[in-house]
Design an enzyme around this catalytic site. Structure first.
Site, PDB file in Angstrom:
ATOM      1  N   SER A 178       0.819  -1.205   0.000  1.00  0.00           N
ATOM      2  CA  SER A 178       0.000   0.000   0.000  1.00  0.00           C
ATOM      3  C   SER A 178       0.847   1.246   0.000  1.00  0.00           C
ATOM      4  O   SER A 178       1.952   1.254   0.532  1.00  0.00           O
ATOM      5  CB  SER A 178      -0.912   0.029   1.223  1.00  0.00           C
ATOM      6  N   LYS A 235      -4.474  -6.797   3.428  1.00  0.00           N
ATOM      7  CA  LYS A 235      -4.491  -5.649   2.502  1.00  0.00           C
ATOM      8  C   LYS A 235      -5.923  -5.318   2.086  1.00  0.00           C
ATOM      9  O   LYS A 235      -6.296  -4.146   1.950  1.00  0.00           O
ATOM     10  CB  LYS A 235      -3.636  -5.939   1.261  1.00  0.00           C
ATOM     11  N   HIS A 258      -7.467  -3.488   4.874  1.00  0.00           N
ATOM     12  CA  HIS A 258      -6.882  -2.144   4.825  1.00  0.00           C
ATOM     13  C   HIS A 258      -7.673  -1.283   3.833  1.00  0.00           C
ATOM     14  O   HIS A 258      -8.055  -0.159   4.122  1.00  0.00           O
ATOM     15  CB  HIS A 258      -5.409  -2.214   4.409  1.00  0.00           C
ATOM     16  N   ASN A 259      -7.934  -1.823   2.667  1.00  0.00           N
ATOM     17  CA  ASN A 259      -8.663  -1.060   1.649  1.00  0.00           C
ATOM     18  C   ASN A 259     -10.108  -0.805   2.070  1.00  0.00           C
ATOM     19  O   ASN A 259     -10.645   0.266   1.813  1.00  0.00           O
ATOM     20  CB  ASN A 259      -8.623  -1.788   0.305  1.00  0.00           C
ATOM     21  N   GLU A 275      -9.956   1.934   4.324  1.00  0.00           N
ATOM     22  CA  GLU A 275      -9.685   3.119   3.491  1.00  0.00           C
ATOM     23  C   GLU A 275     -11.007   3.677   2.919  1.00  0.00           C
ATOM     24  O   GLU A 275     -11.258   4.890   2.964  1.00  0.00           O
ATOM     25  CB  GLU A 275      -8.718   2.704   2.371  1.00  0.00           C
TER      26      GLU A 275
HETATM   27  C1  6PG Z   1      -3.217   1.444  -1.514  1.00  0.00           C
HETATM   28  C2  6PG Z   1      -4.581   1.670  -2.038  1.00  0.00           C
HETATM   29  C3  6PG Z   1      -4.770   1.165  -3.425  1.00  0.00           C
HETATM   30  C4  6PG Z   1      -6.034   1.685  -4.061  1.00  0.00           C
HETATM   31  C5  6PG Z   1      -7.065   0.612  -4.184  1.00  0.00           C
HETATM   32  C6  6PG Z   1      -8.491   1.021  -4.028  1.00  0.00           C
HETATM   33  O1  6PG Z   1      -3.177   0.832  -0.482  1.00  0.00           O
HETATM   34  O2  6PG Z   1      -2.236   1.898  -2.109  1.00  0.00           O
HETATM   35  O3  6PG Z   1      -5.497   1.005  -1.207  1.00  0.00           O
HETATM   36  O4  6PG Z   1      -4.667  -0.213  -3.379  1.00  0.00           O
HETATM   37  O5  6PG Z   1      -6.463   2.847  -3.512  1.00  0.00           O
HETATM   38  O6  6PG Z   1      -6.826   0.111  -5.461  1.00  0.00           O
HETATM   39  O7  6PG Z   1      -8.974   1.566  -5.187  1.00  0.00           O
HETATM   40  P1  6PG Z   1     -10.513   1.762  -5.535  1.00  0.00           P
HETATM   41  O8  6PG Z   1     -10.976   2.928  -4.735  1.00  0.00           O
HETATM   42  O9  6PG Z   1     -10.498   2.027  -6.995  1.00  0.00           O
HETATM   43  O10 6PG Z   1     -11.230   0.488  -5.212  1.00  0.00           O
END
Ligand code: 6PG
Length: 473
Positions: free
Chosen positions: A128, A182, A185-186, A189
Site C-alpha cells: 500500500s 491488505k 486495509h482497503n 480506506e
Molecule cells: C493502496 C490503495 C490502493 C487503491 C485501491 C483502491 O493501499 O495503495 O489502497 O490499493 O487505492 O486500489 O482503489 P478503488 O478505490 O479504486 O477500489
C-alpha cells in the site's frame, strides 16, 4: 552478475518498486511484457542503481540468484495466473514468486497451494501507498511460508516505510493472510474516506462553508487526534481551484465514486465470516448509490427540508468528534474481521502488528494506529477495540456530539450513512438487552427454529399454533 531480486510488470507501481529496491543497493532484474517499458526504465532511472533488464521471461528468470525471488506487479486478475504459470515453469523448487497486486485472498490461497505442490513458495503480498509509497517506502503485508519470509523479509523491511525506526512490514501469516489484511486495509480506506466525505458534505450544507474554508478546518483537525494522511490530502483537494473555470476543483468533478473491488470484497468476506463491518458496507454502498445517475435523476424531485446554510459553528467540533468516534468503530470492525479470518483460516495474525505496519507508507497511515497498537499491547485478547479504556473514554465523551451530528444531518436531509451506522453499532454493542430476543420469538413462531432461555440451559420451542406451552426442543 546475477540479480538479488526481480520485478516483472513495470507499470507505475512495478517501476517504482524496482527503483526502490535498486536505491537500497539490490541488483534488480527487470522485465515487462512489452520491452519498451523496460527500456524506458533503463533510460530514465538506470543510473539509480543496478538493474538487469531482460526482454524475455526466460532470461529474466535466468538472471536471478538462487533461490530466485521474483515479484509480479501486474493488474490483479486472470493476467496474474498467466504470469505466475510462465514464471513457475522456468523456476525450480525453493524459488519464490511474490504477487504484489491487489489479488483476492481466495485466489492467493489457490495459487499458493498449487505452487506448494511444485515446491515453489508463493507469497501474496499487500503493498500500500500508491506510486509514491512504492518508490519511497510502502507498507508491505506479505503472506506465505515462514521460509519465504526468512528469504524475503529483510529485503521487504529494508524498502518499506519506517516509523520511529520500525519497518512497516511483518510476516502476516500463511497463504492468503497478506492479501486478506491488505483487503481489509482497503475496506477501512473506503470507510475513512466516506466519513471524511460526510463531514465535508454536512459542514458545507449546514454552515454554507466554502471548500476553501473547509480545507482550513481539515487542516486544523490534522493537528489533533485525527492527524492522518487522508485528512491531510482532504485539505489539499478541497483547496484546489480548477484552472479552467476558477471553481473549486471538487465542484467540477463528476460526483460518482468508482471502485476497483477491494472494498466490495471486504464486505463479501465479512458476510461470510459473520462480522458486522457496517462502516465499510455503508461506504461501498454510498459509492454504488452515487454511481446510479438515472435513479438519482428520477428521484431528484422528491421532497426534503430546506437547507439554510446558517447552522451554528459549534457543529464543526461536533463533526470532528463524530468523525473520530465513527473512525474508531470502523477500525474496530475491520480488526474484528481480521481476527475472525485468522481463526477461520488458521493464520495466527497478530492484530497489534497490523496496526504497527499501517502506521506508515499506506493510505490509512495515521497517528491513531499507535493507539490501536497500544490497545492490543495492553490486551492481546481485547474482544473489541471499543472496550479499550482509551478508546472507551473517547467514545464516551464524543457520544453526545455524535448524536447531535446525526440529528442535524437527519433534520436538514444530508445523508450520513457512515456516521449513523457507526452510532447504531455503538449503541447496539453497548446495549444490555437487544431486540434480537423478539426476532428469535418470531423465528420460533413461524418456523419452529427454537430459542434459548436466559434462565436455563437448552433449546426450547413454544407450541404457537396449539396451546402455546413450551417444551424442550
Ligand atoms: C493502496 C490503495 C490502493 C487503491 C485501491 C483502491 O493501499 O495503495 O489502497 O490499493 O487505492 O486500489 O482503489 P478503488 O478505490 O479504486 O477500489
Amino acid at each position: 552478475d546475477l540479480a538479488d531480486i526481480g520485478v516483472t510488470g513495470l507499470a507505475t507501481m512495478g517501476r517504482n518498486l524496482a527503483r526502490n529496491l535498486a536505491r537500497h543497493g539490490y541488483a534488480v532484474a527487470v522485465h515487462n511484457r512489452s520491452y519498451a517499458r523496460t527500456q524506458q526504465l533503463m533510460q530514465e532511472y538506470g543510473g539509480e542503481g543496478t538493474f538487469v533488464p531482460s526482454e524475455e521471461m526466460a532470461t529474466f528468470v535466468a538472471s536471478l540468484k538462487r533461490p530466485r525471488r521474483a515479484i509480479i506487479m501486474v493488474k490483479a486478475g486472470a493476467g496474474t495466473d498467466a504470469v505466475i504459470n510462465e514464471l513457475a515453469d522456468l523456476m525450480e523448487p525453493g524459488d519464490m514468486i511474490v504477487d504484489g497486486g491487489n489479488a483476492h485472498f481466495d485466489d492467493t490461497r489457490r495459487r499458493e497451494a498449487a505452487l506448494r505442490e511444485r515446491g515453489i513458495h508463493f507469497v501474496g503480498t499487500g503493498i500500500s501507498g500508491g506510486e509514491e509509497g512504492a518508490l519511497l517506502g510502502p507498507s508491505i503485508m506479505p503472506g506465505g511460508s515462514k521460509e519465504s519470509w526468512e528469504a524475503l523479509g529483510p529485503i521487504l523491511q529494508d524498502i518499506a516505510a519506517k516509523v520511529d525506526g520500525v519497518p512497516c512490514s511483518v510476516h502476516v501469516g500463511p497463504d492468503g493472510a497478506g492479501h486478506f489484511v491488505k483487503m481489509v486495509h482497503n475496506g477501512i480506506e473506503y470507510s475513512d474516506m466516506q466519513l471524511i466525505a460526510e463531514s465535508y458534505d454536512l459542514l458545507r450544507q449546514a454552515l454554507g462553508a466554502t471548500p476553501a474554508e473547509l480545507a482550513e478546518i481539515f487542516r486544523e483537525w490534522n493537528r489533533g487526534d485525527l492527524d492522518s494522511y487522508l485528512i491531510e490530502i482532504t485539505a489539499e483537494v478541497l483547496e484546489q481551484v480548477d484552472a479552467e473555470t476558477g471553481k473549486p476543483f471538487v465542484d467540477v468533478v463528476v460526483d460518482q465514486a468508482e471502485q476497483k473491488g477491494t472494498g466490495r470484497w471486504t464486505v463479501q468476506s465479512a458476510l461470510d465470516l459473520g462480522v458486522p463491518v457496517t462502516g465499510i458496507a455503508e461506504a461501498v454502498f454510498a459509492r454504488a448509490l452515487s454511481g446510479h445517475p438515472e435513479q438519482r435523476a428520477a428521484a431528484a424531485s422528491l421532497q426534503g427540508p430546506y437547507v439554510s446554510g446558517d447552522g451554528a459553528r459549534e457543529l464543526v467540533d461536533d463533526v470532528r468528534q463524530a468523525l473520530y468516534a465513527s473512525k474508531i468503530v470502523a477500525y474496530a470492525q475491520g480488526f474484528d474481521q481480521m481476527a475472525a479470518a485468522s481463526k477461520e483460516y488458521g493464520w495466527d495474525i497478530e492484530l497489534g502488528a497490523m496496526a504497527t505496519i499501517w502506521r506508515g507508507g499506506c493510505i490509512i497511515r495515521a497517528k491513531f494506529l499507535d493507539r490501536i497498537r497500544s490497545a492490543y499491547d495492553a490486551n492481546p485478547e481485547l474482544p473489541t477495540l471499543l472496550a479499550d479504556p482509551t478508546f472507551a473514554d473517547v467514545l464516551n465523551s464524543a457520544q453526545e456530539a455524535w448524536r447531535r451530528v446525526v440529528t442535524t444531518a437527519v433534520r436538514i436531509g444530508v445523508p450520513t450513512p457512515g456516521f449513523s451506522s457507526a452510532l447504531a453499532y455503538y449503541d447496539g454493542l453497548r446495549r444490555d438487552r437487544l431486540p434480537a430476543a423478539l426476532v428469535q420469538g418470531l423465528r420460533d413462531f413461524f418456523g419452529a427454529h427454537t430459542y434459548q432461555r436466559v434462565d436455563k440451559e437448552g433449546a426450547f420451542h413454544t407450541d404457537w399454533s396449539g396451546d402455546r406451552t413450551e417444551r424442550p426442543a
